[in-house]
Each structure stands twice: as structure tokens, then as C-alpha cells.
Design a protein around this motif. Structure first.
Motif, PDB file in Angstrom:
ATOM      1  N   PRO A   1       0.838  -1.209   0.000  1.00  0.00           N
ATOM      2  CA  PRO A   1       0.000   0.000   0.000  1.00  0.00           C
ATOM      3  C   PRO A   1       0.869   1.254   0.000  1.00  0.00           C
ATOM      4  O   PRO A   1       1.925   1.295   0.643  1.00  0.00           O
ATOM      5  CB  PRO A   1      -0.795  -0.126   1.308  1.00  0.00           C
ATOM      6  N   ASN A   2       0.399   2.283  -0.694  1.00  0.00           N
ATOM      7  CA  ASN A   2       1.202   3.500  -0.870  1.00  0.00           C
ATOM      8  C   ASN A   2       1.060   4.412   0.348  1.00  0.00           C
ATOM      9  O   ASN A   2       0.498   5.501   0.281  1.00  0.00           O
ATOM     10  CB  ASN A   2       0.776   4.230  -2.149  1.00  0.00           C
ATOM     11  N   ASN A   3       1.604   3.936   1.512  1.00  0.00           N
ATOM     12  CA  ASN A   3       1.616   4.776   2.700  1.00  0.00           C
ATOM     13  C   ASN A   3       2.897   4.495   3.489  1.00  0.00           C
ATOM     14  O   ASN A   3       3.478   3.408   3.374  1.00  0.00           O
ATOM     15  CB  ASN A   3       0.375   4.539   3.573  1.00  0.00           C
ATOM     16  N   PRO A   4       3.350   5.469   4.279  1.00  0.00           N
ATOM     17  CA  PRO A   4       4.645   5.336   4.969  1.00  0.00           C
ATOM     18  C   PRO A   4       4.715   4.175   5.952  1.00  0.00           C
ATOM     19  O   PRO A   4       5.771   3.573   6.134  1.00  0.00           O
ATOM     20  CB  PRO A   4       4.799   6.676   5.703  1.00  0.00           C
ATOM     21  N   ARG A   5       3.605   3.826   6.608  1.00  0.00           N
ATOM     22  CA  ARG A   5       3.648   2.763   7.615  1.00  0.00           C
ATOM     23  C   ARG A   5       3.956   1.418   6.972  1.00  0.00           C
ATOM     24  O   ARG A   5       4.681   0.602   7.527  1.00  0.00           O
ATOM     25  CB  ARG A   5       2.322   2.699   8.373  1.00  0.00           C
ATOM     26  N   GLU A   6       3.394   1.172   5.793  1.00  0.00           N
ATOM     27  CA  GLU A   6       3.644  -0.092   5.098  1.00  0.00           C
ATOM     28  C   GLU A   6       4.978  -0.068   4.367  1.00  0.00           C
ATOM     29  O   GLU A   6       5.703  -1.056   4.350  1.00  0.00           O
ATOM     30  CB  GLU A   6       2.510  -0.384   4.107  1.00  0.00           C
ATOM     31  N   ARG A   7       5.290   1.072   3.761  1.00  0.00           N
ATOM     32  CA  ARG A   7       6.547   1.190   3.015  1.00  0.00           C
ATOM     33  C   ARG A   7       7.639   1.661   3.980  1.00  0.00           C
ATOM     34  O   ARG A   7       8.081   2.808   3.956  1.00  0.00           O
ATOM     35  CB  ARG A   7       6.385   2.134   1.832  1.00  0.00           C
ATOM     36  N   SER A   8       8.039   0.736   4.825  1.00  0.00           N
ATOM     37  CA  SER A   8       8.998   1.022   5.894  1.00  0.00           C
ATOM     38  C   SER A   8      10.206   0.103   5.742  1.00  0.00           C
ATOM     39  O   SER A   8      10.047  -1.092   5.451  1.00  0.00           O
ATOM     40  CB  SER A   8       8.307   0.795   7.247  1.00  0.00           C
ATOM     41  N   PHE A   9      11.382   0.652   5.968  1.00  0.00           N
ATOM     42  CA  PHE A   9      12.583  -0.181   5.931  1.00  0.00           C
ATOM     43  C   PHE A   9      12.522  -1.246   7.018  1.00  0.00           C
ATOM     44  O   PHE A   9      12.971  -2.370   6.821  1.00  0.00           O
ATOM     45  CB  PHE A   9      13.834   0.685   6.115  1.00  0.00           C
ATOM     46  N   TRP A  10      11.956  -0.896   8.199  1.00  0.00           N
ATOM     47  CA  TRP A  10      11.828  -1.897   9.271  1.00  0.00           C
ATOM     48  C   TRP A  10      10.977  -3.076   8.796  1.00  0.00           C
ATOM     49  O   TRP A  10      11.224  -4.218   9.179  1.00  0.00           O
ATOM     50  CB  TRP A  10      11.198  -1.278  10.512  1.00  0.00           C
ATOM     51  N   ASN A  11       9.979  -2.800   7.976  1.00  0.00           N
ATOM     52  CA  ASN A  11       9.148  -3.857   7.424  1.00  0.00           C
ATOM     53  C   ASN A  11       9.979  -4.811   6.555  1.00  0.00           C
ATOM     54  O   ASN A  11       9.874  -6.036   6.662  1.00  0.00           O
ATOM     55  CB  ASN A  11       8.019  -3.223   6.596  1.00  0.00           C
ATOM     56  N   PHE A  12      10.827  -4.235   5.701  1.00  0.00           N
ATOM     57  CA  PHE A  12      11.715  -5.040   4.855  1.00  0.00           C
ATOM     58  C   PHE A  12      12.721  -5.810   5.710  1.00  0.00           C
ATOM     59  O   PHE A  12      12.998  -6.982   5.458  1.00  0.00           O
ATOM     60  CB  PHE A  12      12.470  -4.134   3.872  1.00  0.00           C
ATOM     61  N   TYR A  13      13.255  -5.142   6.721  1.00  0.00           N
ATOM     62  CA  TYR A  13      14.291  -5.742   7.564  1.00  0.00           C
ATOM     63  C   TYR A  13      13.742  -6.933   8.348  1.00  0.00           C
ATOM     64  O   TYR A  13      14.333  -8.016   8.368  1.00  0.00           O
ATOM     65  CB  TYR A  13      14.828  -4.668   8.519  1.00  0.00           C
TER      66      TYR A  13
END
Length: 568
Positions: free
Chosen positions: A519-531
Motif C-alpha cells: 500500500p502507498n503509505n509510509p507505515r507499510e513502506r517502511s525499511f523496518w518492514n523489509f528488515y
């Protein structure tokens, strides 16, 4: 009070030096008290300073650091028996004071079972000591067939005035004085059994008094005698007198005792309720802070997008003011939560750097600090950082890149991206890829270079420098790179500087493709999410961590014991 330094390794090995002074200086220069010739030791490496009744070890911003019991420190209170190492793998000495009775180390004495090094007493060093049948343990025991000992069975943590035993989820359990435990504080004379019917050792620590334990044992024995007599069992005259006195006392004090018990119960319930409410309040504060942070991220993306479309837009000052107010609100939440309290200066630096690069300091993964420090050490092992910065300074590149980033409203830490790409070398030609040769300081591939207005030279398909190729032009390639970074920052990465770095490294292949799925929002597009979800290829993780750790070092080199000037 006098101290003795007993050298265990290095240029002063087997020497003992006794001092009765307030300051002991350690280093390679001849005006130190302890003069080392080891190359890892700095000219003025550290000093031991008497403060009140304590001795403090202070690192003097040495190049290779100072360690106490294998832990790197900037300042530490020394205790007799501590092991001090100057520089990684450098000389080691034991610190001793003349108060030997109080500082005697604890030890374990094997009593039964199969012990790798026989049944001689084993002295425990400060820190943790792992026990088990695996070869990686500090104490290896129970390697016989059918052993009750697990590969990693238990650990003893020795810290100043306490030794704590912890069972490491062993198969057959750990027993202290016959009682199975998960954790236990050890006392002089305790017997520990590793698995039912397994090896046994006695814990000895003469620095601890047996008097309190002996009195507790006598009280337990008297209680058992009274209990037996109350049930009609055999008892001596003394025991019966004690029992009758206890019964008379109980009759007089029954209601006050019940009342006291009720008060204690109410207090305990009240404390539990308060604790629960406090946890709820903290969770609520963290959620509110998190919401504000991601509003800040969305505002950052909007600001950079505005600058790209119209750098003179009247909306820019209003958007900047909204961003500033959000940050003030976020900081108030962090202060209420006490997020930075109790953290070391280096931990705080890692958290703040993550925030500057667009990731919330509320959610830093547990292992991220340790990983960051490992990459700091990687930089220490090579001259690449210093030589690259020297090259950049000679051509005033750091200033030029910083100005270009500031004009777009991007994090200034992105100026370390060409450090990892090329070492700030505009003539660099990369290896062949499926997309052609990457060239220049920013290592543009041909397609991205064309997209951002760079003219390719006649040697674009050759692995050599091409003066006609604008990818080798410092100013034009920097302008193109910053435009590309601003696009990533304001769209795909939603103002996460760390995701911008990851995207620049792996481009359309995986990172941006994954971002487009979210989703095009900062909470989902997070480096912590990828990490946390292991969505980063190993090469990209290395790339990001080298840039992140370089930014840490260059901002505060003294904090990380690098002998260099900060990048301003």
C-alpha cells in the motif's frame, strides 16, 4: 589503596606493576606509567583514575578501543579480577586491588559426572559462563553416552556481587539443592545438578558470608520440628515449649494477622492494577507517537514532491510549518515515554540516525544496533573510508553534494551513497551487468542516465573511462542522481531514506517491485518492514548498512573511536 596490574599478554606479558597513585596512564608514549610497544595501543590510550573509593578506567579516544571483560567501554568502574584489553586482540592485563578478601572470585567444584578438564575447581570470570556438552561452551561436561546434559545446558552470570544461574531450556532440567529451577541466585555451598542423575558441582564463593544462610537453615529445621509436633509426631521438651508459645501467640494475634494479610493483599492488587494501567497508557502513547511519526513521513514526501514540481510554491512554507509542529509533538511523546533513558551514547546515536533516515526510533529491531556496530568495525578494518573522504574533500565534493540534497529537502546522510558506489571516484567504471556498464561517481547504468538527462559517450559499451560520457561529470551526474533520489523519496519509498538507499542499490529488480506491491503509505513502506521480513537481498543489506554505519562514524567519529575529523 594500592593496585596491581598483572600482564597476561602483549609486550608486557608476565610483568606485575604495583601502584599507589590516583592516576595510572596507559599507552605507547614514554611519558605513560605503563608503556606498551603493541601497535594496536594508542599513544595515550587509557587511564585508571581513583575516584572516591572506586577505580575508573577511562578510554582516551583511542583508535582501537578499550575493553573490560571482552566488552568495549568508554568508561567503566573496575573491580579486582577484571580483565582489561587495550585494542581489539591487543595486550591484556588483570586489574587487582589490595582488598583480596572481598574480591575473591566465585568458583565451581565438580563433584560427580564426566568433566572435560577433570575435577579441579574452575574459577568463574566476570560475565557469562556457558555450561554444556557442546564444544562451544566455556565449561564442557557430560560428553559420555546417555548423558543427561544438553548441548547448551545452563549459564552462570557473574556480575559484581551476584552469581545467577539460568537453565537454557535443557531437556532434563537444572537442579539447585535438589529443586528444579529455571533461574536461581547461587550462594556459597549450593549444589547444582545438570539433569536428573547428571553431573554435580558445588558453588563456592568465600566472599559471601555463610552466616545468613546458616541461620536460615537453622530456622527451617526448627519450623520442620514444630510442624511435626503440631501433627502429633515425636518432639522433645524444647520443641513442645516452642509449639505451645507459638499457639498462644497465634490466638492473641490471629485477627491482627488476618487484617494485615488483607491490607497486603489489597496493596498487591492495587499495585497490579496500577502496573496494568501504566502499561496501557504507555501502549497508547506509543501508538499516538507512531501515528504522528508516519504523518511526519507523509509530510516529508509531500515537501520533496512540492520542491520538484515548483521550488517557489507558496504551499512550501505552510507544509514546512506543519512538519515542524508534528516533530515537536512527536518529541513530546518520546520524552513522556522516556525512550532514550538508560541507553548508551552509541545506542542513542543509532536510534537518532535511523530517525533522520526516515524510520521511527520507536520500532528499531532488537538486533539492529548490534548489526550497526559490526559494520562500524568493518569500516575500522579498512582504510577505504578515510581515503574516500580525502578524495572527496580534495575536490570539495561533500559540500557540493550536501547543497544539492538540501535544495531538494533530502536527508544529508545520502551524501554517503557515492562513498559506497565508487569511493567518490568520478572516473570509476563498474563491472558489466545485464543493463550495461555502470559508470561515474554515482554508477549510473545507461538507461537511468538517459532518463535523467545525462549524455552517454561513444565508449558507453566499453569498460573504460570516457570523458565524453556525462556520467563521469561530477556536477551533472550529482544533479541527475539527486533528482532520481528525490523521485524515489517522494513516491516509491514514501520518505524513508533507508528504503531510498536500498532502492538505489537494487533498483527495479526487487526492492522497487516489492514497494509497488505494498500500500502507498509510509507505515507499510517502511525499511523496518523489509528488515524484519527478510525482504532485503544480502547484497542490498550490506550496501545499506555500510552507508548507515559510515554516516554514524562521520557524524561523531570520537564516539566510535575513529581518529578523524567529523564531516560537517
Amino acid at each position: 589503596m594500592s593496585v596491581t596490574l598483572v600482564h597476561k599478554s602483549g609486550s608486557l606479558r608476565d610483568r606485575k606493576e604495583k601502584y599507589s597513585k590516583d592516576v595510572i596512564r596507559l599507552g605507547r608514549k614514554p611519558d605513560n606509567d605503563e608503556i606498551f610497544s603493541d601497535h594496536v595501543v594508542s599513544s595515550y590510550h587509557a587511564e585508571i583514575r581513583l575516584k572516591g573509593s572506586d577505580f575508573l578506567l577511562i578510554d582516551l579516544q583511542s583508535t582501537n578501543g578499550t575493553y573490560v571483560n571482552e566488552r568495549r567501554v568508554e568508561q567503566a568502574k573496575l573491580r579486582s579480577g577484571d580483565m582489561v584489553m587495550l585494542g581489539e586482540n591487543g595486550p591484556v592485563f588483570e586489574f587487582r586491588t589490595d582488598e583480596r578478601r572481598e574480591s575473591a572470585r566465585p568458583r565451581i567444584v565438580p563433584l560427580g559426572g564426566s568433566w572435560e578438564n577433570g575435577k579441579e575447581p574452575i574459577e568463574l570470570a566476570p560475565g557469562s559462563t556457558k555450561i554444556g556438552r557442546g564444544q562451544k561452551n566455556d565449561i564442557i561436561v557430560g560428553r559420555n553416552q546417555g548423558s543427561a546434559v544438553s548441548t547448551e545446558h545452563a549459564v552462570i552470570q557473574f556480575e559484581s556481587d551476584a552469581c545467577n544461574l539460568e537453565d537454557l531450556q535443557s531437556t532434563n532440567g537444572t537442579f539447585v539443592n535438589g529443586e528444579r529451577v529455571r533461574t536461581a541466585r547461587l550462594h556459597d555451598g549450593d549444589r547444582v545438578e545438570l539433569g536428573s542423575g547428571g553431573p554435580v558441582f558445588e558453588f563456592q564463593w568465600k566472599a559471601q558470608s555463610r552466616r545468613g544462610k546458616r541461620r536460615a537453615g537453622e530456622s527451617d529445621e526448627m519450623f520442620r520440628k514444630l510442624e511435626r509436633a503440631a501433627r502429633g509426631g515425636p518432639a522433645g521438651d524444647h520443641t513442645m515449649i516452642m509449639l505451645q508459645a507459638a499457639q498462644r501467640y497465634y490466638k492473641r494475634r490471629r485477627w491482627p494477622l488476618l487484617l494485615t494479610a488483607g491490607v497486603v493483599l489489597v496493596a498487591a492488587v492495587a499495585a497490579a492494577v496500577l502496573y496494568y494501567r501504566e502499561r496501557q497508557e504507555n501502549a497508547k502513547l506509543r501508538q499516538l507517537a507512531s501515528n504522528v511519526f508516519y504523518q511526519m513521513r507523509a509530510q516529508d514526501a509531500e515537501l520533496v514532491g512540492l520542491r520538484q514540481r515548483d521550488s517557489l510554491s507558496p504551499e512550501l512554507p505552510r507544509a514546512s510549518d506543519r512538519r515542524r509542529k508534528l516533530e515537536q509533538e512527536y518529541d513530546r511523546y518520546l520524552e513522556s515515554l522516556g525512550l532514550y533513558e538508560g541507553r548508551s551514547p552509541t545506542e542513542q546515536a543509532v536510534m537518532r540516525m535511523a530517525r533522520r533516515l526516515g524510520e521511527t526510533d520507536l520500532e528499531v529491531p532488537r538486533d539492529f544496533y548490534k548489526l550497526s556496530m559490526a559494520y562500524v568495525e568493518n569500516w575500522r578494518s579498512t582504510p577505504r573510508l578515510r581515503t574516500s573522504l580525502d578524495r572527496a574533500r580534495q575536490r570539495n565534493l561533500l559540500y557540493k553534494i550536501r547543497v544539492a540534497l538540501e535544495q531538494q529537502g533530502l536527508p544529508e546522510q545520502l551524501l554517503y551513497l557515492p562513498l559506497q558506489e565508487s569511493g567518490y571516484d568520478a572516473a570509476r567504471v563498474g563491472p558489466p551487468t545485464n543493463y550495461g556498464f555502470a559508470k561515474g561517481m554515482w554508477q549510473f547504468i545507461p538507461s537511468t542516465a538517459r532518463e535523467y538527462g545525462l549524455a552517454l559517450g561513444p565508449l558507453k559499451d566499453q569498460p573504460q573511462f570516457d570523458p565524453a560520457d556525462e556520467r563521469h561529470n561530477e556536477e551533472r551526474s550529482t544533479a541527475a542522481a539527486v533528482s532520481y533520489l528525490a523521485f524515489l523519496y517522494s513516491t516509491k519509498a514514501q520518505a524513508s531514506g533507508l528504503l531510498v538507499i536500498a532502492s538505489y542499490n537494487y533498483g527495479q529488480v526487487r526492492i522497487i517491485k516489492k514497494l509497488d506491491e505494498l500500500p502507498n503509505n509510509p507505515r507499510e513502506r517502511s525499511f523496518w518492514n523489509f528488515y524484519k521480513n527478510n525482504w532485503l537481498p544480502p547484497e542490498t543489506r550490506d550496501y545499506v548498512m555500510y552507508i548507515f554505519s559510515a554516516a554514524l562514524i562521520c557524524e561523531k567519529p570520537d564516539l566510535f573511536n575513529f581518529a578523524m575529523q567529523p564531516v560537517r
